[in-house]
Design an enzyme around this catalytic site. Sequence first.
Site, PDB file in Angstrom:
ATOM      1  N   ASP A   1      -8.422   4.558  -3.777  1.00  0.00           N
ATOM      2  CA  ASP A   1      -9.516   4.744  -2.818  1.00  0.00           C
ATOM      3  C   ASP A   1     -10.633   5.562  -3.448  1.00  0.00           C
ATOM      4  OD1 ASP A   1      -7.933   3.347  -1.062  1.00  0.00           O
ATOM      5  OD2 ASP A   1      -7.128   5.122  -0.084  1.00  0.00           O
TER       6      ASP A   1
ATOM      7  N   GLU B   1       2.831   5.058  -3.857  1.00  0.00           N
ATOM      8  CA  GLU B   1       3.085   6.408  -4.368  1.00  0.00           C
ATOM      9  C   GLU B   1       3.050   7.290  -3.116  1.00  0.00           C
ATOM     10  OE1 GLU B   1      -0.302   6.301  -2.999  1.00  0.00           O
ATOM     11  OE2 GLU B   1      -0.180   4.961  -4.705  1.00  0.00           O
TER      12      GLU B   1
ATOM     13  N   ASP C   1       0.842  -1.200   0.000  1.00  0.00           N
ATOM     14  CA  ASP C   1       0.000   0.000   0.000  1.00  0.00           C
ATOM     15  C   ASP C   1       0.881   1.257   0.000  1.00  0.00           C
ATOM     16  OD1 ASP C   1      -2.277   1.535   0.049  1.00  0.00           O
ATOM     17  OD2 ASP C   1      -3.171   0.501   1.756  1.00  0.00           O
TER      18      ASP C   1
END
Length: 821
Positions: free
Chosen positions: A483, A404, A401
């Site tokens: 998300d 970036e 996760d």
Amino acid sequence: MLCVSEGKSNRIKKVWRQEDRLYLCSDAGTHRLEPRDSATVRVTYTLEKDFEEREKPGVIHREVFPHWDYTETPEEIRLRMEHLEVVICRDTAAYRYYDGEGRLLLRERDHDSKTLEEFTTYRMLEEGARVEKVATPDGVKDVVREASRIPLGKSCHTRLHLEWGEQEALYGLGQQEEGFGSLRGQTVYLHQANRKIAIPLLVSTLGYGILMDTYSPMIFSDTIYGSYLYTEADPEMDFYFMNGGSLDGVIQKYRMLTGKAALLPRWAYGYIQSQERYETQEEILAVMEEYRNRGIGLDGLVLDWCSWEGDQWGQKTFDSSRFPDPGAMVAELHKFHVHFMLSIWPNMGESTDNYRQFRERKLLLPGCGVYNALSGEARELYWEQIQKGLLGSGLDAWWCDNSEPFTPEWNHAERVEPARMYEEYCQTVWQHLPVEKMNAYGLYHAQTVFEGQRGCDTRRVVNLTRSAYTGQQRYGAILWSGDIDASWDTLRRQVAAGLHFSASGLPFWTVDIGAFFVKRGREWFWKGDYPRATEDLGYRELFVRWYQWGCFLPVFRGHGTDCRRELWHFANDKILFYDALLEANRLRYTLFPYIYSLAGRCWLEDGSMMRLLAFAYPGDREVWGIMDQYLFGDSIMVCPVLEPMYFGRDSESLSGIPETRRVYLPEGNGWYDYWTNAYYQGGQWIDAAAPLDRIPLFVREGSILPRAAYAPSTEELSPELEVLVYTGRDSEFLLYEDHGNGYGYEQGEYRVTALTWKEGQRQFRALERHSYEGLEKSWNISRLTLVGRDGIIREEEPVPPQSSSEAIPESPSTWDEGGET
């Protein structure tokens, strides 16, 4: 009166061949053309005396192709290969690209087609920097508010000006949120973000592609402000032009340059259940048990963030109070054929032992707690921490996760415009990463996990991650779309996002089924349409349609916050949401022999699982803008339902909405309705039945589909297959099998069986194209079903295939419509 300032001349004064490279020299700069095969050329252009020789991380095929020649005239220079010709105007240095038959593919602008603007790069001084801790849904992040800088060197903004033709559509460039169709007429900002994935590959329906070999942010423009490809920071212009002959061919060229896609283990193509978040070992085992008690297909469970103790953010150990025996937990999951994925992070809290190790060895990026994945020493330390704290539990997969790690757009109260978002990204990330590698962190992070695991474990690497770059398919990466928020509009745009991503060369992509954010919060990104979440029948309907679509993604995965995502939470006494979810779940496992064969072809033939209709029908202009239908492999056209039919928000009942969706059937072949076997001619629009329990699916005439009897995990599937032949044309399907884990397939440990149908002879054959006797379990064709224009024609039980060499055997297993074998 002002005097005009003339630039240096682009006129080519000198041409020479050296070490199988073609050099062109002008007063303005020097060009270098390096053929890489008979249809691919690398083009570099510099203002300096010498070209940059540092190796880049994405392109790994560096051998120059020697079989080419060139000619000169006073007007032009021609470089010729078998399948590509590059013509350079001597006066302007503008290029034109032709295929091997002389068809124009692309031309550059006829003046100043390549421009480089030099600028100074800087390094941030950590000493005296003011760094603020900012809480985000991705955890607490370090934001540099003020810092001094010192000059570091020189780089260039590069711009390649192009003139795209009216008879082409453009796709790719990674994953964007906007839901673009063809990229003609658009501006695309390529930088990494929570909901964006930058991949610098552009593909055309004319069958060519351009890979910009940059690792900095980039802009694509095809507007009144110009048609160009711009890179933010490179020492020279560097790109590859590939004539693939088709869109599939371009993807094959891209993989030739950047590496084959590593296969995921067999289980990773089953259903994977995730949740923000499971909190204890007991809860994870209870979810597994419930899936098994209900007989629902499940191959993986995911532990999201906070597996660590207390506030020890990013520490690579388990909290012993909540996970007293991770090894026993994983062993219990494995006993029921369920695999375990764990979330790990590149950033670490300052109070953790992991952070202190990196800090002491000066292996953190400047101004933050993120490890420096660009450093080989840092990658080794990161993996050592994984191996010491996590790997011994026997877990199966990683969720990398926040790959970036710098997302300035999430620091705003309101969503910012794409141009400003791009600018803020560039202004932020140079403080932590080299300016010429601002887009590449996720690539290096994936390398950490892949090389680390392959060095000590024989199992295939699974890395679910949110950021990718050139060549990351080599590292066992699954990309997901970030998300996102729950709405029908988001669902529509996600289909387009996935298709552009899949046209960018990386085959394995997924989403948070049902969206990550369901409710509506104060932050701009927490903007779902359903404050009551699963209590809202409108959200349940949306979830069902999202789940049905997810069944036809390369990786099938549910995840999110705001409400539980296990399927039984969508049950309703009156509306059969739960039944519809079970139907989709069963369909994934029934079609598994087809799906795993598609995955095998991603490695074996450099194929794609999700394919724009334009991949198969580039000449049918009707499909160029269709982004809500696509091919899953070669045979199945997926037509997800993207509008509500039964309920609006707050469970408002809808009426008068037909249970259908408009579907285009591309011209060139007929189509069979998967559910009814009804036949339709291509080249027309129809209204396809789409009740709640059905996603419209159409099978191309001349297709072969292998199916298995349902089982609740990929490991439990019976080897007995039904093979459906959709007659009307000759057809072939390559049935792929291997051990399901490990990398033996790289050494030939796999089997490929060619299933063929000859329409003229009405004959089905099964023969092994690649034999391997070491498989513990292999598919066996126990039933053959022929589907024709009038429905099912015949069902038979054919004999199993015989082994053969690459050549067709004299007596392969054969079945004809007369019943003889």
